[in-house]
Enzyme design. Structure first.
Site, PDB file in Angstrom:
ATOM      1  N   CYS A   1      -9.362  -6.391   1.003  1.00  0.00           N
ATOM      2  CA  CYS A   1      -9.087  -4.703   1.396  1.00  0.00           C
ATOM      3  C   CYS A   1     -10.359  -4.199   1.225  1.00  0.00           C
ATOM      4  O   CYS A   1     -10.642  -3.166   1.363  1.00  0.00           O
ATOM      5  CB  CYS A   1      -7.912  -4.359   0.749  1.00  0.00           C
ATOM      6  SG  CYS A   1      -6.425  -5.258   1.129  1.00  0.00           S
TER       7      CYS A   1
ATOM      8  N   GLN B   1       0.527  -9.843  -5.972  1.00  0.00           N
ATOM      9  CA  GLN B   1       0.116 -11.100  -6.269  1.00  0.00           C
ATOM     10  C   GLN B   1       0.831 -11.939  -6.954  1.00  0.00           C
ATOM     11  O   GLN B   1       0.877 -13.160  -6.832  1.00  0.00           O
ATOM     12  CB  GLN B   1      -1.342 -11.211  -6.673  1.00  0.00           C
ATOM     13  CG  GLN B   1      -2.325 -10.323  -5.597  1.00  0.00           C
ATOM     14  CD  GLN B   1      -2.696 -11.197  -4.563  1.00  0.00           C
ATOM     15  OE1 GLN B   1      -2.378 -12.437  -4.333  1.00  0.00           O
ATOM     16  NE2 GLN B   1      -3.158 -10.773  -3.474  1.00  0.00           N
TER      17      GLN B   1
ATOM     18  N   THR C   1       0.932  -1.203  -0.013  1.00  0.00           N
ATOM     19  CA  THR C   1      -0.056  -0.222   0.109  1.00  0.00           C
ATOM     20  C   THR C   1       0.988   1.236   0.336  1.00  0.00           C
ATOM     21  O   THR C   1       0.660   2.238  -0.672  1.00  0.00           O
ATOM     22  CB  THR C   1      -0.982   0.025   1.168  1.00  0.00           C
ATOM     23  OG1 THR C   1      -1.699  -1.200   1.153  1.00  0.00           O
ATOM     24  CG2 THR C   1      -2.065   1.274   1.096  1.00  0.00           C
TER      25      THR C   1
ATOM     26  N   ASN D   1      -5.929  -9.212  -8.015  1.00  0.00           N
ATOM     27  CA  ASN D   1      -5.875 -10.206  -6.954  1.00  0.00           C
ATOM     28  C   ASN D   1      -7.274 -10.967  -6.856  1.00  0.00           C
ATOM     29  O   ASN D   1      -7.354 -11.849  -6.018  1.00  0.00           O
ATOM     30  CB  ASN D   1      -5.854  -9.213  -5.490  1.00  0.00           C
ATOM     31  CG  ASN D   1      -6.423  -7.686  -5.777  1.00  0.00           C
ATOM     32  OD1 ASN D   1      -6.465  -7.174  -6.921  1.00  0.00           O
ATOM     33  ND2 ASN D   1      -7.162  -7.437  -4.735  1.00  0.00           N
TER      34      ASN D   1
HETATM   35  N1  PMP Z   1      -1.855  -4.848  -3.889  1.00  0.00           N
HETATM   36  C1  PMP Z   1      -2.345  -5.850  -3.896  1.00  0.00           C
HETATM   37  C2  PMP Z   1      -2.546  -6.365  -5.395  1.00  0.00           C
HETATM   38  C3  PMP Z   1      -2.676  -6.510  -3.052  1.00  0.00           C
HETATM   39  O1  PMP Z   1      -3.339  -7.952  -3.090  1.00  0.00           O
HETATM   40  C4  PMP Z   1      -2.502  -6.086  -1.629  1.00  0.00           C
HETATM   41  C5  PMP Z   1      -3.084  -6.872  -0.626  1.00  0.00           C
HETATM   42  N2  PMP Z   1      -4.413  -7.239  -0.259  1.00  0.00           N
HETATM   43  C6  PMP Z   1      -2.058  -5.023  -1.543  1.00  0.00           C
HETATM   44  C7  PMP Z   1      -1.520  -4.373  -2.618  1.00  0.00           C
HETATM   45  C8  PMP Z   1      -1.663  -4.385  -0.293  1.00  0.00           C
HETATM   46  O2  PMP Z   1      -0.662  -4.824   0.304  1.00  0.00           O
HETATM   47  P1  PMP Z   1      -0.009  -4.684   1.837  1.00  0.00           P
HETATM   48  O3  PMP Z   1      -1.206  -5.299   2.738  1.00  0.00           O
HETATM   49  O4  PMP Z   1       1.322  -4.908   1.998  1.00  0.00           O
HETATM   50  O5  PMP Z   1      -0.290  -3.072   1.924  1.00  0.00           O
END
Ligand code: PMP
Length: 396
Positions: A325, A178, A72, A150
């Site tokens: 998310c 991913q 993120t 994702n």
């Molecule tokens: N990008 C993608 C494609 C994800 O699948 C995720 C996690 N769901 C994230 C970003 C966020 O990653 P993080 O938990 O390390 O912030």
């Protein structure tokens, strides 16, 4: 009944070697890696060693890695860093099916007056490259597209996108969160100039990830400070980074990723084949496209995802209605809506994502439990949808 996790795109269990590396670092190497005293130097050496391990996994130079708190943050650094870098380049071109965090950031930027264009996807989930071509221009600050979606698992054409972006002088960023750990990946060959990723999707700890920045590309820091050679301020999360490195080392020591991916894809294909045969009305999204080997995004007739997930939990299966998310509400997936799937149908979609240790026997158990849990519901739905034959028929 033993529980089976079918939600490995949300996160993966940390390997024992990862847990050990994190604990060891916290208890024995807790100095600040920027301190000039001996313990600080020791921490700095550990940081350098971890950077080399992660670089080997990702096919990049150690100096191209900027450690972050996860994908993120890396995505924010990529998008926000692109704005204001070059006069006249103030437009962002993003995929329409980006991760929820990027979609929200894009909305916020749009609300603040930044021009953001979305590259549509086709009905099968593939990116519309003709539409992407039409969106290129000398005012583009950044093209940013997920490497692998994702939810559907559909892979995006990074080589073609790099040619389009570079053709108009813009850098390409990809969120490969991913992809990495599931398919072979080399930064040097992927075409992108910036890559985001996260350790917890490849059996590392949560709260740590990286932004890869191609050598020679000056990219503004999201967080000011002197760490990471001025590219990311804040005391390095050394335990997290050491855990990330342990996960990278484990992947490097195991069978080649291409081999593992082929084995996982065979299991996923068997799972889909058997579910389609056993549960009428099952439909798989994105199946016609190259996909992540472990991901299956499907619906079972018109059974709402919420009901399906509740029934699956009763039989020891955990899965998700799309991205972790963005779940938690009853909103349909923006990915499916972008593919033209009707809203009520999108509310039925369930994502099954296999883990690295999945076996044929486990897939068999999953099919049996899913069949038992959903078969009667589907039969009931079919019965109520088609009125029974008219028993009050009278001869004319
Ligand atoms: N990008 C993608 C494609 C994800 O699948 C995720 C996690 N769901 C994230 C970003 C966020 O990653 P993080 O938990 O390390 O912030």
């Amino acid at each position: 009944m033993d529980g089976i996790c079918l939600d490995h795109n949300a996160t993966t269990p940390p390997l024992p070697a990862v847990v050990q590396a994190v604990a060891d670092c916290m208890s024995r190497c807790w100095a600040n890696a920027s301190s000039s005293h001996a313990p600080g130097q020791q921490a700095r050496q550990r940081l350098a060693a971890a950077r080399s391990s992660v670089a080997r996994l990702l096919g990049c130079r150690p100096a191209e890695i900027v450690f972050t708190s996860g994908a993120t943050e890396a995505n924010h650094a990529a998008l926000l860093g692109a704005l204001g870098r070059e006069p006249g380049r103030d437009r962002l071109v993003l995929g329409a099916v980006e991760h929820a965090g990027v979609m929200r950031l894009a909305q916020r930027l749009q609300d603040e007056g930044v021009r953001v264009d979305l590259i549509p996807v086709r009905g099968d989930g593939a990116l519309d490259l003709e539409a992407a071509r039409a969106l290129m221009g000398a005012d583009v600050a950044l093209v940013s597209v997920l490497a692998a979606n994702n939810e559907t698992g559909v892979l995006m054409p990074l080589g073609e996108l790099a040619a389009l972006a570079h053709g108009c002088g813009a850098p390409l960023h990809t969120d490969a969160t991913q992809w990495t750990g599931k398919l072979p990946f080399r930064f040097q060959d992927c075409g992108a100039d910036l890559v985001s990723l996260s350790a917890h999707k490849l059996h590392g700890p949560k709260g740590v990830g990286a932004l890869l920045v191609r050598q020679g590309l000056q990219w503004p820091a999201l967080l000011a400070g002197s760490q990471e050679r001025g590219r990311r301020g804040g005391t390095e999360n050394l335990p997290g980074i050491a855990g990330f490195a342990a996960a990278a080392e484990a992947l490097l020591a195991g069978p080649p990723l291409a081999e593992r991916a082929a084995a996982t894809a065979a299991l996923r294909d068997a799972l889909e084949r058997e579910l389609l045969a056993r549960l009428p009305g099952t439909r798989v999204y994105g199946a016609a496209c190259p996909r992540l080997p472990n991901t299956s995004y499907l619906r079972f007739g018109t059974l709402p995802a919420e009901l399906v997930l509740a029934r699956l939990e009763r039989v020891g299966l955990v899965a998700a209605a799309g991205s972790a998310c963005s779940s938690g509400g009853s909103q349909p997936s923006h990915v499916l809506l972008a593919m033209g799937v009707p809203r009520d149908e999108a509310l039925c979609a369930v994502r099954l994502s296999l883990g690295a240790t999945a076996t044929r026997a486990e897939v068999g158990r999953v099919v049996a439990r899913l069949g038992d849990a959903l078969g009667p519901l589907l039969a009931e739905a079919a019965r109520t949808a088609c009125p029974p034959p008219d028993t009050h028929w009278r001869a004319p």
